[in-house]
Design an enzyme around this catalytic site. Sequence first.
Site, PDB file in Angstrom:
ATOM      1  N   ASP A 171      -3.117   7.540   4.154  1.00 57.63           N
ATOM      2  CA  ASP A 171      -2.680   6.180   4.429  1.00 57.63           C
ATOM      3  C   ASP A 171      -3.315   5.714   5.740  1.00 57.63           C
ATOM      4  OD1 ASP A 171      -1.313   3.814   4.161  1.00 57.63           O
ATOM      5  OD2 ASP A 171       0.613   4.599   4.863  1.00 57.63           O
ATOM      6  N   GLU A 172      -3.488   4.398   5.883  1.00 59.68           N
ATOM      7  CA  GLU A 172      -4.062   3.802   7.102  1.00 59.68           C
ATOM      8  C   GLU A 172      -5.434   4.413   7.427  1.00 59.68           C
ATOM      9  OE1 GLU A 172      -2.735   1.256   8.287  1.00 59.68           O
ATOM     10  OE2 GLU A 172      -0.556   1.337   8.110  1.00 59.68           O
ATOM     11  N   ARG A 216       1.598 -11.140  10.360  1.00 50.71           N
ATOM     12  CA  ARG A 216       2.966 -10.644  10.587  1.00 50.71           C
ATOM     13  C   ARG A 216       3.990 -11.695  10.148  1.00 50.71           C
ATOM     14  NH1 ARG A 216       1.768  -6.342   9.693  1.00 50.71           N
ATOM     15  NH2 ARG A 216      -0.237  -7.330   9.307  1.00 50.71           N
ATOM     16  N   LYS A 270       0.809  -1.224   0.000  1.00 46.84           N
ATOM     17  CA  LYS A 270       0.000   0.000   0.000  1.00 46.84           C
ATOM     18  C   LYS A 270       0.842   1.274   0.000  1.00 46.84           C
ATOM     19  CE  LYS A 270      -0.572   0.167   4.998  1.00 46.84           C
ATOM     20  NZ  LYS A 270       0.253   1.381   5.138  1.00 46.84           N
ATOM     21  N   THR A 271       1.949   1.291   0.767  1.00 40.99           N
ATOM     22  CA  THR A 271       2.779   2.504   0.805  1.00 40.99           C
ATOM     23  C   THR A 271       3.374   2.784  -0.568  1.00 40.99           C
ATOM     24  OG1 THR A 271       3.303   2.060   3.125  1.00 40.99           O
ATOM     25  CG2 THR A 271       4.694   3.647   1.984  1.00 40.99           C
ATOM     26  N   GLN A 329      -7.768  -4.582   9.352  1.00 38.33           N
ATOM     27  CA  GLN A 329      -6.680  -4.265  10.283  1.00 38.33           C
ATOM     28  C   GLN A 329      -7.015  -3.063  11.167  1.00 38.33           C
ATOM     29  OE1 GLN A 329      -2.493  -4.981   8.776  1.00 38.33           O
ATOM     30  NE2 GLN A 329      -3.538  -4.834   6.809  1.00 38.33           N
TER      31      GLN A 329
END
Length: 680
Positions: A240-241, A632, A54-55, A271
């Site tokens: 973002d996020e 993770r 995503k980044t 998330q």
Amino acid sequence: MARRAAAALSARSAAPAIPPALRNVVDGLNAEQRAAVTTLDGPLLVLAGAGSGKTRVITVRIAWLLAHGAAPEQLLAMTFTNRAATEMRERAAALCGGEAAKAVTIGTFHSFCVRLLRERGHAIGLPSRFAICDSADQLTALKGALRELRVAETAIHPSALQSQISLMKSRLVSPQEAYKAALGRRELLIARSYAKYDECLRRQRLVDFDDLLLLAVKLLRESAADRAALAERFRWVMVDEYQDTNAPQYELLRLIAGEHRNLCVVGDDDQSIYGWRGADVQKILGFERDFAGARVVRLETNYRSTEPILEAANRVIACNPNRHGKTLRSALGAGEPVAVKRVEDETAEADLAVREITERMRDGLSRPGDFAILFRAATQARAFEAALRAKQVPYRLIGGMSFFDRKEVRDVLAYLRLAANPDDEVSLLRVINCPPRGIGKSTIDKALDWATREGIPVARAFRQANAIAGLPGAAVESMQGFLDKMGALGRLAADNAGPRRDLVAWIRRVLAETDYRAEVDRAYPESATREERWNGVLELVNFAENHCKRASAPTLQSFLEALTLSAEDTQDAEKEQARDVVTLMTLHSAKGLEFPRVWLVGCEEGLLPHVRAVTENTVEEERRLMYVGITRAQRHLTITCVKSRARGGHRGESMPSRFLYEMRGEAPPKMWRPCEPREE
């Protein structure tokens, strides 16, 4: 405005000259990533599953917009931590050049709001020289508010009050609204404390972190000119996020981008794990409703984890009824199956994990930095710390005391803040006797009572000490001499804090004139500890030196602002991850990180999901937390639970988490019992 922005972009980019390097980057994206990057106009929701890049999408989209004629000054990209903002800027600079990236506004919501309020806050009566108080200072201010209300801290703990007030602010609930909605004595007490706390902050020209958002929203709601100016300037807004946004952050975005609608948000509702601190998952779930006609792009290719790990994650999260549908697919292919192990108790659980870690290290198959042990509650770390120490395995527990929470660092910052703002009662009360100046508690209490009755800061009360009965002359003289000294230092900072050498030299002068070294010597009798603590003070001076190198016009105010904003970031777990040690951390701290081999421990009813979540009916968020923990892991995942666990000094039977059965696609056995809600 949306049509004007799109037309302007189209006119300037009829035949855009895309740099070959950028073209190669875009061609290397998968189809979904490419769609997110090249959709330039209108509302866009990018649902970015764990490990889906995503980044990269946001930074490449910035470069793509610039290549198609958008001016750097027209782009606004916001995220939630300074670390994330720095990474975004560095990636953007690598794609479109340092000068262009520097002109793009990239930062956290809070840093954006600080700049906005410094420039335009006068429109709502906010002084430009307001100071920001951090979490520890908020606690001190809340204790002061309770004192003014004559409420004992045993009636409501200040940290619990802090959480409640922050939660109300994150929901745009004012003190007056809280008071009207209050049911019962406790809620009335919280509402009264909230109002008094806000009054204390205003009196001292202080704002807390929640206020930065609330005041920015107030500014844009009340000032049509400022709202129009920001909407005109920032034609393309990226976030973002987005799943972590709260009500004020959402409102801020709506006020800036609501008319031109060039709003791209990237996030993953699966998330969203910070509801307890105000994040509202409904913002990302309702994006298509709030921004009609929004395009939705799903990033479902995962570049982090193997197929068995993602299959486990997909099965768990599919049990949440309120979510955007998406299924992660592994770009890595097959791998080791997820291991699930149940052992006798928490000691056996820790011994098993550490034994397997040491065996792999001894065989040369792994190094310490490959491993992470993730848990729901911080208290679970103790058994693992003991086992790792017994085997002499290097480890790091993420979430220990921050540098900014150390006494000497907080003391020096209080001196600097007091110099910048003489009305800062929190800072004054912290350093009034550091080192001791002969000002007793009864003197301070009398001055505080008088200041409270008069509605003025306590520093002004000491200036008017002759009006306060019963104050010892020596204590008053000492206090007024101290205030004179801090006032002179403050004026000196305002005059000379520009050039680099002056700010650093000024801070050294503050340390000398307040004789702070004497406080360190008094507080830490052991020479080794004393030197370590003094080195912490000197590290703060180093921060000032580095700030002066980076800032174009460094001042005491800009330095304090930079320190306060950076202190609010959680401990830099990525930096710690670079060390070759086993990582111990909570699931909330692990978000955004990845490790080759993960142990997800304590997967039991009452822990994960936590009993509080069962009581408060927030099990969906706990399921998302389980999903975060699973994703993770890159190559290997071991999940453990125990048959019995000690809690509160008593040992009791533990049931495997419902999430373990969901992960396997199985129904729990007849003897299994879910966690029961507890009575409040």
